[in-house]
Design a protein around this motif. Structure first.
Motif, PDB file in Angstrom:
ATOM      1  N   LEU A  37      12.741  56.302  75.045  1.00 24.07           N
ATOM      2  CA  LEU A  37      12.770  57.732  74.725  1.00 24.07           C
ATOM      3  C   LEU A  37      11.398  58.078  74.158  1.00 24.07           C
ATOM      4  O   LEU A  37      11.020  57.610  73.075  1.00 24.07           O
ATOM      5  CB  LEU A  37      13.883  58.025  73.700  1.00 24.07           C
ATOM      6  N   VAL A  38      10.640  58.861  74.916  1.00 23.84           N
ATOM      7  CA  VAL A  38       9.266  59.173  74.527  1.00 23.84           C
ATOM      8  C   VAL A  38       9.237  60.368  73.571  1.00 23.84           C
ATOM      9  O   VAL A  38       9.876  61.394  73.820  1.00 23.84           O
ATOM     10  CB  VAL A  38       8.394  59.453  75.780  1.00 23.84           C
ATOM     11  N   ALA A  55      18.557  58.043  68.797  1.00 24.59           N
ATOM     12  CA  ALA A  55      18.430  56.804  69.570  1.00 24.59           C
ATOM     13  C   ALA A  55      19.320  55.700  68.988  1.00 24.59           C
ATOM     14  O   ALA A  55      19.947  54.949  69.739  1.00 24.59           O
ATOM     15  CB  ALA A  55      16.977  56.354  69.608  1.00 24.59           C
ATOM     16  N   ALA A  56      19.392  55.611  67.661  1.00 23.38           N
ATOM     17  CA  ALA A  56      20.210  54.564  67.031  1.00 23.38           C
ATOM     18  C   ALA A  56      21.676  54.767  67.405  1.00 23.38           C
ATOM     19  O   ALA A  56      22.387  53.820  67.752  1.00 23.38           O
ATOM     20  CB  ALA A  56      20.031  54.615  65.516  1.00 23.38           C
ATOM     21  N   THR A  65      19.604  49.118  73.990  1.00 26.85           N
ATOM     22  CA  THR A  65      18.762  49.777  72.985  1.00 26.85           C
ATOM     23  C   THR A  65      17.996  50.948  73.589  1.00 26.85           C
ATOM     24  O   THR A  65      17.414  50.827  74.662  1.00 26.85           O
ATOM     25  CB  THR A  65      17.735  48.767  72.412  1.00 26.85           C
ATOM     26  N   VAL A  66      18.032  52.072  72.879  1.00 30.55           N
ATOM     27  CA  VAL A  66      17.170  53.197  73.240  1.00 30.55           C
ATOM     28  C   VAL A  66      15.939  53.071  72.337  1.00 30.55           C
ATOM     29  O   VAL A  66      16.027  53.208  71.116  1.00 30.55           O
ATOM     30  CB  VAL A  66      17.881  54.559  73.047  1.00 30.55           C
ATOM     31  N   ALA A 274      26.031  60.206  76.277  1.00 30.70           N
ATOM     32  CA  ALA A 274      25.746  59.494  75.017  1.00 30.70           C
ATOM     33  C   ALA A 274      25.087  60.446  74.002  1.00 30.70           C
ATOM     34  O   ALA A 274      25.322  60.343  72.791  1.00 30.70           O
ATOM     35  CB  ALA A 274      24.860  58.289  75.284  1.00 30.70           C
ATOM     36  N   VAL A 275      24.272  61.390  74.506  1.00 32.25           N
ATOM     37  CA  VAL A 275      23.686  62.402  73.607  1.00 32.25           C
ATOM     38  C   VAL A 275      24.820  63.213  72.983  1.00 32.25           C
ATOM     39  O   VAL A 275      24.890  63.399  71.766  1.00 32.25           O
ATOM     40  CB  VAL A 275      22.729  63.366  74.378  1.00 32.25           C
ATOM     41  N   ARG A 276      25.747  63.658  73.833  1.00 30.46           N
ATOM     42  CA  ARG A 276      26.855  64.499  73.341  1.00 30.46           C
ATOM     43  C   ARG A 276      27.751  63.739  72.366  1.00 30.46           C
ATOM     44  O   ARG A 276      28.254  64.307  71.396  1.00 30.46           O
ATOM     45  CB  ARG A 276      27.656  65.067  74.530  1.00 30.46           C
ATOM     46  N   THR A 277      27.926  62.435  72.617  1.00 27.67           N
ATOM     47  CA  THR A 277      28.721  61.618  71.679  1.00 27.67           C
ATOM     48  C   THR A 277      28.042  61.621  70.303  1.00 27.67           C
ATOM     49  O   THR A 277      28.689  61.796  69.269  1.00 27.67           O
ATOM     50  CB  THR A 277      28.846  60.167  72.207  1.00 27.67           C
TER      51      THR A 277
END
Ligand code: ASP
Length: 329
Positions: A37-38, A55-56, A65-66, A274-277
């Motif tokens: 993720l930049v 990210a975590a 891992t992000v 995963a963002v929405r979670t």
């Protein structure tokens, strides 16, 4: 004989399964390795804080891992160009803020087009800004700062994170509101800008609450106001800049998540979910609330929600920036 036949049948099934996956759609096991993720600004700063907290949480959901990577420079546009040209395989994403919409008007040469070079994932959180000053600046509130800045314009250093950063945009609006032309000092992010302010090398800075709240609470900086229309819960005693005399002064920092154009829709969907979670996780929401950040409504937590918002922001800021005559070649 039997074993050879079985091997043939299972490899035939595997080949048919591959053929059944439409071109561009990723295989089911995604992600099979870490995802980058930049972040377009320096580590430890406000965009970085949002990215790392997200990210975590996402690493737990995705089972991989992000990894946050800071690609700093040119007010965030370096990272935009980097991700636009990255492999569209679902292993590189970009988190960027309002700068995605202001850069096209600010930069005459751009390495990417925000509306054609990306796939859109989701928006994440909205974050207010604060206008702060070094502790020993004699002006202690916005009224005093207005008078001080007008009397000392030549001497005041206004820090920012480069042309295209929200600190730059906020500083530009501040100078317009006060009718002054200050010396601006660009950094690779507002983390080093804030360090310079704490060290007394620069005078004032507009920066997100995600980074400034702890310093405001500790009293290590002067606070002149928040950039929202109403006071915010994280800093209930902080006046708005409008209360301080800057009429209708409003800057909210929004965040979008992007992928290189052509990234498989299935991978965008998995990463987006995963963002929405994360955005619904009470621990994430509480952490963000402490820092003054608010989760965006569900309608913005979608690819289309981000795309339409970005287009409306480009339409809004383009003419404002062009008429201010600010640009980089
Ligand atoms: N706050 C910065 C900005 O002004 C970005 C950062 O360092 O996160 O855009």
């Amino acid at each position: 004989m039997k074993a050879r036949k079985m091997k043939f049948v299972s490899s035939l099934i595997a080949s048919l399964a591959i053929l059944a996956v439409p071109f561009g759609a990723s295989a089911q096991g995604y992600p099979t390795k870490s995802i980058t993720l930049v972040v377009p600004f320096a580590a430890g700063g406000p965009t970085d804080i949002v990215a790392r907290t997200l990210a975590a949480n996402m690493s737990r959901t995705l089972g991989q891992t992000v990894v946050v990577e800071n690609k700093v420079g040119a007010g965030g546009t370096l990272a935009g160009g980097y991700v636009a040209k990255a492999a569209p395989d679902g292993y590189t994403f970009l988190i960027h803020h309002n700068g995605m919409s202001t850069a096209p008007a600010l930069y005459r040469k751009m390495a990417f087009n925000p509306m054609t070079d990306f796939e859109y994932v989701s928006q994440a959180v909205d974050v207010p800004m604060t206008l702060i000053g070094r502790k020993d600046l004699p002006a202690k509130n916005m009224q005093e700062l207005s008078a001080y800045v007008k009397a000392n314009a030549k001497k005041i250093n206004l820090a920012n994170a480069g042309l295209g950063a929200v600190s730059h945009l906020c500083g530009m609006l501040l100078q317009q509101a006060l009718g002054v032309d200050l010396t601006t000092v660009p950094f690779s992010g507002t983390a080093p800008a804030l360090n310079a302010l704490l060290g007394g090398q620069v005078d004032i800075l507009c920066d997100q609450t995600t980074q400034t709240t702890q310093h405001i609470k500790a009293g290590t900086v002067n606070l002149y106001g928040v950039t929202t229309k109403q006071r915010i819960r994280a800093l209930p005693d902080a006046p708005t800049l409008t209360e301080g005399g800057l009429k209708d002064f409003e800057v909210i920092v929004w965040h979008g998540i992007y992928a290189p154009k052509g990234t498989p829709a299935a991978n965008i969907e998995k990463f987006g979910s995963a963002v929405r979670t994360a955005l619904k996780d009470p621990a994430f929401v509480a952490r963000m609330a402490d820092l003054g950040a608010e989760i965006v409504p569900d309608s913005k937590q979608t690819p289309e929600g981000l795309r339409t918002w970005l287009q409306s922001e480009i339409n809004k800021w383009g003419p404002v920036i062009k008429s201010a005559g600010v640009y980089a070649d």
